[in-house]
Design a protein around this motif. Structure first.
Motif, PDB file in Angstrom:
ATOM      1  N   ARG A  47     -16.719  -5.910  -6.795  1.00  0.00           N
ATOM      2  CA  ARG A  47     -15.872  -6.976  -6.270  1.00  0.00           C
ATOM      3  C   ARG A  47     -15.563  -8.001  -7.361  1.00  0.00           C
ATOM      4  O   ARG A  47     -16.439  -8.341  -8.152  1.00  0.00           O
ATOM      5  N   PRO A  48     -14.345  -8.550  -7.352  1.00  0.00           N
ATOM      6  CA  PRO A  48     -13.968  -9.505  -8.414  1.00  0.00           C
ATOM      7  C   PRO A  48     -14.398 -10.941  -8.139  1.00  0.00           C
ATOM      8  O   PRO A  48     -13.872 -11.852  -8.732  1.00  0.00           O
ATOM      9  N   TYR A  49     -15.305 -11.157  -7.219  1.00  0.00           N
ATOM     10  CA  TYR A  49     -15.751 -12.518  -6.941  1.00  0.00           C
ATOM     11  C   TYR A  49     -17.273 -12.548  -6.817  1.00  0.00           C
ATOM     12  O   TYR A  49     -17.919 -11.523  -6.656  1.00  0.00           O
ATOM     13  N   ILE A  50     -17.819 -13.757  -6.898  1.00  0.00           N
ATOM     14  CA  ILE A  50     -19.260 -13.947  -6.839  1.00  0.00           C
ATOM     15  C   ILE A  50     -19.570 -14.869  -5.665  1.00  0.00           C
ATOM     16  O   ILE A  50     -18.980 -15.937  -5.540  1.00  0.00           O
ATOM     17  N   VAL A  51     -20.474 -14.443  -4.795  1.00  0.00           N
ATOM     18  CA  VAL A  51     -20.886 -15.257  -3.654  1.00  0.00           C
ATOM     19  C   VAL A  51     -22.047 -16.133  -4.094  1.00  0.00           C
ATOM     20  O   VAL A  51     -23.025 -15.651  -4.657  1.00  0.00           O
ATOM     21  N   ILE A  59     -23.974 -18.735 -12.003  1.00  0.00           N
ATOM     22  CA  ILE A  59     -23.774 -18.900 -13.448  1.00  0.00           C
ATOM     23  C   ILE A  59     -24.194 -17.647 -14.212  1.00  0.00           C
ATOM     24  O   ILE A  59     -23.427 -17.134 -15.033  1.00  0.00           O
ATOM     25  N   ALA A  60     -25.416 -17.127 -13.959  1.00  0.00           N
ATOM     26  CA  ALA A  60     -25.884 -15.931 -14.686  1.00  0.00           C
ATOM     27  C   ALA A  60     -24.975 -14.721 -14.419  1.00  0.00           C
ATOM     28  O   ALA A  60     -24.549 -14.056 -15.375  1.00  0.00           O
ATOM     29  N   PRO A  61     -24.641 -14.409 -13.145  1.00  0.00           N
ATOM     30  CA  PRO A  61     -23.730 -13.276 -12.923  1.00  0.00           C
ATOM     31  C   PRO A  61     -22.345 -13.495 -13.532  1.00  0.00           C
ATOM     32  O   PRO A  61     -21.729 -12.549 -14.026  1.00  0.00           O
ATOM     33  N   LEU A  62     -21.858 -14.737 -13.507  1.00  0.00           N
ATOM     34  CA  LEU A  62     -20.556 -15.023 -14.099  1.00  0.00           C
ATOM     35  C   LEU A  62     -20.578 -14.757 -15.601  1.00  0.00           C
ATOM     36  O   LEU A  62     -19.683 -14.100 -16.140  1.00  0.00           O
ATOM     37  N   LEU A  63     -21.603 -15.253 -16.279  1.00  0.00           N
ATOM     38  CA  LEU A  63     -21.703 -15.018 -17.722  1.00  0.00           C
ATOM     39  C   LEU A  63     -21.846 -13.531 -18.023  1.00  0.00           C
ATOM     40  O   LEU A  63     -21.264 -13.029 -18.991  1.00  0.00           O
ATOM     41  N   GLN A  64     -22.612 -12.810 -17.200  1.00  0.00           N
ATOM     42  CA  GLN A  64     -22.761 -11.363 -17.388  1.00  0.00           C
ATOM     43  C   GLN A  64     -21.416 -10.670 -17.235  1.00  0.00           C
ATOM     44  O   GLN A  64     -21.073  -9.793 -18.030  1.00  0.00           O
ATOM     45  N   GLU A  95     -19.292  -8.460 -19.945  1.00  0.00           N
ATOM     46  CA  GLU A  95     -18.819  -7.105 -19.615  1.00  0.00           C
ATOM     47  C   GLU A  95     -17.313  -7.003 -19.792  1.00  0.00           C
ATOM     48  O   GLU A  95     -16.813  -6.017 -20.353  1.00  0.00           O
ATOM     49  N   TYR A  96     -16.569  -7.995 -19.317  1.00  0.00           N
ATOM     50  CA  TYR A  96     -15.114  -7.971 -19.454  1.00  0.00           C
ATOM     51  C   TYR A  96     -14.698  -8.059 -20.917  1.00  0.00           C
ATOM     52  O   TYR A  96     -13.728  -7.444 -21.322  1.00  0.00           O
ATOM     53  N   ASN A  97     -15.419  -8.857 -21.693  1.00  0.00           N
ATOM     54  CA  ASN A  97     -15.113  -8.937 -23.125  1.00  0.00           C
ATOM     55  C   ASN A  97     -15.290  -7.574 -23.787  1.00  0.00           C
ATOM     56  O   ASN A  97     -14.446  -7.152 -24.567  1.00  0.00           O
ATOM     57  N   HIS A  98     -16.378  -6.879 -23.460  1.00  0.00           N
ATOM     58  CA  HIS A  98     -16.607  -5.547 -24.040  1.00  0.00           C
ATOM     59  C   HIS A  98     -15.558  -4.558 -23.545  1.00  0.00           C
ATOM     60  O   HIS A  98     -15.109  -3.703 -24.308  1.00  0.00           O
ATOM     61  N   ARG A  99     -15.169  -4.679 -22.293  1.00  0.00           N
ATOM     62  CA  ARG A  99     -14.235  -3.728 -21.706  1.00  0.00           C
ATOM     63  C   ARG A  99     -12.806  -3.947 -22.176  1.00  0.00           C
ATOM     64  O   ARG A  99     -12.078  -3.006 -22.435  1.00  0.00           O
ATOM     65  N   PHE A 100     -12.395  -5.217 -22.284  1.00  0.00           N
ATOM     66  CA  PHE A 100     -10.987  -5.496 -22.519  1.00  0.00           C
ATOM     67  C   PHE A 100     -10.652  -5.980 -23.926  1.00  0.00           C
ATOM     68  O   PHE A 100      -9.483  -6.046 -24.270  1.00  0.00           O
ATOM     69  N   MET A 101     -11.633  -6.311 -24.734  1.00  0.00           N
ATOM     70  CA  MET A 101     -11.331  -6.713 -26.112  1.00  0.00           C
ATOM     71  C   MET A 101     -11.351  -5.457 -26.965  1.00  0.00           C
ATOM     72  O   MET A 101     -12.346  -4.745 -26.995  1.00  0.00           O
ATOM     73  N   GLY A 102     -10.267  -5.184 -27.643  1.00  0.00           N
ATOM     74  CA  GLY A 102     -10.150  -3.962 -28.439  1.00  0.00           C
ATOM     75  C   GLY A 102     -11.155  -3.939 -29.584  1.00  0.00           C
ATOM     76  O   GLY A 102     -12.214  -4.557 -29.529  1.00  0.00           O
TER      77      GLY A 102
END
Length: 186
Positions: A2-6, A150-155, A159-166
């Motif tokens: 899911r793209p959101y954090i509860v 905060i911890a899940p957001l930073l994680q 992950e997104y940086n590794h996935r989407f940064m070439g």
């Protein structure tokens, strides 16, 4: 995924959303709104009061409508008298102040933590104890927010940086004072 954090302010086992600050304050806020509405109604009734007039006094309903600098001529001052409802201003202000203090205590935002004096006489030991309890509530809420948001957001950011940064990576360049100046690709 899911793209959101509860995030829950106070987690409750078996509940997805737990207990948030709004749920803690809902009843008190509803009561405060009711008291404020009653105060406004009371002020309106005072400003638009009713009148008692002696039958045969010659005072008509039109004469009782408000007019700036209006004058009603009477032969006897007892012919017309205002009927004022009870003024609840003082009671309403006290009730609203009381409810505000209870809301502050419920979420740990004590007056003493805000640098404000207590509204009643108390001992230094009692103030220290209240501060300690208030800080404990705030710390528990902060830990929950850290662990669940905060911890899940930073994680996820990592992950997104590794996935989407070439292949190109960004490296922070620090100045002599240790502060970041710019990002440079390598």
């Amino acid at each position: 995924e899911r793209p959101y954090i509860v995030t829950r302010y106070i987690p409750i086992e078996g509940q997805t959303y737990g207990l948030g600050i709004l749920e803690i304050l809902r009843v008190s806020q509803t009561i405060s709104s009711d008291i404020l509405n009653q105060y406004i109604d009371n002020a309106t009734m005072i400003l638009c009061n009713m009148w008692k007039r002696r039958a045969g006094s010659g005072v008509t309903d039109d004469m009782l409508e408000f007019q700036p600098f209006g004058v009603i001529d009477l032969d006897d001052l007892d012919d017309l008298q205002p009927l004022y409802p009870a003024n609840v201003t003082h009671t309403a202000v006290e009730a609203l102040s009381y409810l505000t203090e209870r809301r502050r205590e419920a979420v740990g935002a004590m007056r003493t933590l805000q640098g404000k004096p207590m509204t009643y006489r108390t001992t230094a030991t009692e103030v220290a104890e209240m501060k300690s309890e208030a800080l404990a509530r705030i710390v528990i809420g902060a830990i929950n927010i850290e662990e669940e948001f905060i911890a899940p957001l930073l994680q996820r950011i990592i992950e997104y940086n590794h996935r989407f940064m070439g292949r190109e990576k960004l490296v922070r360049i620090s100045g002599d004072d240790g502060g970041a100046r710019a990002f440079e690709s390598i």
